[in-house]
Scaffold this active site. Structure first.
Site, PDB file in Angstrom:
ATOM      1  N   LYS A  13      -3.129   7.144   5.965  1.00 58.92           N
ATOM      2  CA  LYS A  13      -2.953   8.212   6.959  1.00 58.92           C
ATOM      3  C   LYS A  13      -3.000   9.594   6.306  1.00 58.92           C
ATOM      4  O   LYS A  13      -3.650  10.504   6.811  1.00 58.92           O
ATOM      5  CB  LYS A  13      -1.622   8.043   7.715  1.00 58.92           C
ATOM      6  CG  LYS A  13      -1.485   6.720   8.453  1.00 58.92           C
ATOM      7  CD  LYS A  13      -0.193   6.640   9.256  1.00 58.92           C
ATOM      8  CE  LYS A  13       1.068   6.716   8.440  1.00 58.92           C
ATOM      9  NZ  LYS A  13       1.296   5.528   7.568  1.00 58.92           N
ATOM     10  N   ARG A  88       7.082   7.177  15.372  1.00 59.92           N
ATOM     11  CA  ARG A  88       7.353   5.898  14.714  1.00 59.92           C
ATOM     12  C   ARG A  88       8.260   5.007  15.547  1.00 59.92           C
ATOM     13  O   ARG A  88       8.544   3.882  15.122  1.00 59.92           O
ATOM     14  CB  ARG A  88       8.049   6.162  13.383  1.00 59.92           C
ATOM     15  CG  ARG A  88       7.127   6.128  12.154  1.00 59.92           C
ATOM     16  CD  ARG A  88       7.977   6.522  10.986  1.00 59.92           C
ATOM     17  NE  ARG A  88       7.596   6.081   9.691  1.00 59.92           N
ATOM     18  CZ  ARG A  88       6.917   6.836   8.808  1.00 59.92           C
ATOM     19  NH1 ARG A  88       6.456   8.009   9.142  1.00 59.92           N
ATOM     20  NH2 ARG A  88       6.703   6.382   7.602  1.00 59.92           N
ATOM     21  N   ARG A 127      -0.063   4.855  -6.200  1.00 57.74           N
ATOM     22  CA  ARG A 127      -0.486   6.196  -5.796  1.00 57.74           C
ATOM     23  C   ARG A 127       0.356   7.310  -6.410  1.00 57.74           C
ATOM     24  O   ARG A 127       1.535   7.139  -6.706  1.00 57.74           O
ATOM     25  CB  ARG A 127      -0.558   6.306  -4.268  1.00 57.74           C
ATOM     26  CG  ARG A 127       0.755   6.276  -3.553  1.00 57.74           C
ATOM     27  CD  ARG A 127       0.522   6.265  -2.042  1.00 57.74           C
ATOM     28  NE  ARG A 127       1.765   6.328  -1.327  1.00 57.74           N
ATOM     29  CZ  ARG A 127       1.875   6.322  -0.006  1.00 57.74           C
ATOM     30  NH1 ARG A 127       0.797   6.254   0.753  1.00 57.74           N
ATOM     31  NH2 ARG A 127       3.045   6.386   0.573  1.00 57.74           N
ATOM     32  N   ARG A 161       6.089   9.412  -5.529  1.00 61.88           N
ATOM     33  CA  ARG A 161       7.190   9.436  -4.576  1.00 61.88           C
ATOM     34  C   ARG A 161       8.267   8.433  -4.974  1.00 61.88           C
ATOM     35  O   ARG A 161       7.948   7.309  -5.348  1.00 61.88           O
ATOM     36  CB  ARG A 161       6.669   9.092  -3.177  1.00 61.88           C
ATOM     37  CG  ARG A 161       5.927  10.236  -2.523  1.00 61.88           C
ATOM     38  CD  ARG A 161       5.256   9.844  -1.239  1.00 61.88           C
ATOM     39  NE  ARG A 161       6.079   9.013  -0.351  1.00 61.88           N
ATOM     40  CZ  ARG A 161       5.714   8.689   0.886  1.00 61.88           C
ATOM     41  NH1 ARG A 161       4.558   9.130   1.369  1.00 61.88           N
ATOM     42  NH2 ARG A 161       6.474   7.932   1.627  1.00 61.88           N
ATOM     43  N   ARG A 172       9.973  -0.399   4.378  1.00 64.56           N
ATOM     44  CA  ARG A 172       9.183   0.502   5.227  1.00 64.56           C
ATOM     45  C   ARG A 172       8.208  -0.292   6.097  1.00 64.56           C
ATOM     46  O   ARG A 172       7.968   0.050   7.258  1.00 64.56           O
ATOM     47  CB  ARG A 172       8.439   1.523   4.353  1.00 64.56           C
ATOM     48  CG  ARG A 172       9.400   2.575   3.760  1.00 64.56           C
ATOM     49  CD  ARG A 172       8.860   3.261   2.530  1.00 64.56           C
ATOM     50  NE  ARG A 172       7.661   4.026   2.772  1.00 64.56           N
ATOM     51  CZ  ARG A 172       6.810   4.397   1.805  1.00 64.56           C
ATOM     52  NH1 ARG A 172       7.034   4.057   0.541  1.00 64.56           N
ATOM     53  NH2 ARG A 172       5.752   5.090   2.102  1.00 64.56           N
TER      54      ARG A 172
HETATM   55  P1  AMP Z   1       5.940   8.810   5.174  1.00 63.25           P
HETATM   56  O1  AMP Z   1       5.594   9.886   4.199  1.00 63.25           O
HETATM   57  O2  AMP Z   1       5.327   9.007   6.510  1.00 63.25           O
HETATM   58  O3  AMP Z   1       5.688   7.420   4.611  1.00 63.25           O
HETATM   59  O4  AMP Z   1       7.522   8.910   5.393  1.00 63.25           O
HETATM   60  C1  AMP Z   1       8.444   8.729   4.332  1.00 63.25           C
HETATM   61  C2  AMP Z   1       9.829   8.430   4.885  1.00 63.25           C
HETATM   62  O5  AMP Z   1      10.277   9.542   5.677  1.00 63.25           O
HETATM   63  C3  AMP Z   1       9.916   7.231   5.808  1.00 63.25           C
HETATM   64  O6  AMP Z   1      10.065   5.996   5.098  1.00 63.25           O
HETATM   65  C4  AMP Z   1      11.145   7.583   6.638  1.00 63.25           C
HETATM   66  O7  AMP Z   1      12.340   7.369   5.907  1.00 63.25           O
HETATM   67  C5  AMP Z   1      10.981   9.088   6.833  1.00 63.25           C
HETATM   68  N1  AMP Z   1      10.152   9.419   8.034  1.00 63.25           N
HETATM   69  C6  AMP Z   1       8.948  10.035   8.050  1.00 63.25           C
HETATM   70  N2  AMP Z   1       8.488  10.182   9.291  1.00 63.25           N
HETATM   71  C7  AMP Z   1       9.432   9.644  10.105  1.00 63.25           C
HETATM   72  C8  AMP Z   1       9.549   9.454  11.506  1.00 63.25           C
HETATM   73  N3  AMP Z   1       8.572   9.847  12.350  1.00 63.25           N
HETATM   74  N4  AMP Z   1      10.674   8.850  11.979  1.00 63.25           N
HETATM   75  C9  AMP Z   1      11.662   8.454  11.167  1.00 63.25           C
HETATM   76  N5  AMP Z   1      11.613   8.563   9.825  1.00 63.25           N
HETATM   77  C10 AMP Z   1      10.515   9.160   9.291  1.00 63.25           C
END
Ligand code: AMP
Length: 215
Positions: A13, A88, A127, A161, A172
């Site tokens: 994404k 989400r 990554r 990360r 996740r």
């Molecule tokens: P991402 O970079 O999108 O993989 O997000 C990293 C982490 O941020 C996720 O594992 C969640 O802990 C939190 N997070 C990001 N976007 C959301 C969302 N829309 N709702 C809830 N938690 C989020």
């Protein structure tokens, strides 16, 4: 045009959003990036989110929807939005509808990046990104052309990360299956869902996405 990129962690994404920003001048609204910035800056939102993110669980719907609401309000009406990692949950999908309506916008496409989950763990744990400009790389699939030097800005500093480890990635993915995948049928009923094979090369996934945007 406003679109959602949907898919489990590591589906591509972020990489595809960056391409869309470059090719079409759209804006990427990544709640993950916003939350990481809040954690880094030590804001109240960041302090609340840090431990939840480290466990790979979801931050509260109210927090992430407020971030999206603020970001969208700051955008000119002609700039298209790419929602990356949001919504989400069903509550976030409802909140997004309300936020879009308030801003006179609507959703053109929900694009699901389909991936083989077993390959994702390998994808995610390999990554990394440029610490200076944020360009995205992968140990084997997409390394910098000159080892140790960012193609985009020449920096030699990179970062990984903290939640890109196998245990957190499994949590996740479980969160994605349990809370995010169930929002798809609602969008399907509106006839706006398209699916793309996210396991292909970055360029072929990008072409498939462009074909959907042009349809
Ligand atoms: P991402 O970079 O999108 O993989 O997000 C990293 C982490 O941020 C996720 O594992 C969640 O802990 C939190 N997070 C990001 N976007 C959301 C969302 N829309 N709702 C809830 N938690 C989020």
């Amino acid at each position: 045009m406003n679109i959602i990129l949907l898919g489990p962690p590591g589906a591509g994404k972020g990489t595809q959003s960056a391409g869309l920003v470059e090719r079409h001048g759209m804006r990427q609204l990544s709640t993950g990036d916003m939350l990481r910035a809040a954690v880094k800056a030590g804001t109240p939102v960041g302090l609340k989110a840090k431990a939840v993110m480290e466990r790979g669980e979801l931050v509260s719907d109210a927090i992430v929807s407020a971030l999206i609401d603020d970001e969208l309000a700051s955008m000119g009406p002609d700039t298209g939005a790419i929602f990356d990692g949001y919504p989400r949950t069903a509550a976030q999908a409802d909140a997004l509808d309300a936020i879009l309506a308030k801003n006179g916008r609507s959703l053109a496409h929900v694009i699901e990046l389909e991936v083989n989950e077993d390959a994702l763990v390998q994808r995610i744990t390999g990554r990394f990104s440029c610490a200076n400009c944020g360009a995205l790389y992968h140990d084997t699939a997409n390394p910098p052309s000159e080892p140790g030097k960012c193609d985009a800005c020449g920096s030699t500093e990179f970062k990984r990360r903290p939640d890109d480890n196998e245990e957190t990635v499994r949590t996740r993915m479980a969160e994605y299956r349990a809370k995010t995948a169930p929002i798809l049928p609602g969008y399907e009923a509106r006839g706006i869902v398209s699916r793309v094979d996210g396991m292909g090369a970055i360029d072929s996934v990008a072409s498939a996405i462009d074909a959907i945007l042009a349809s």
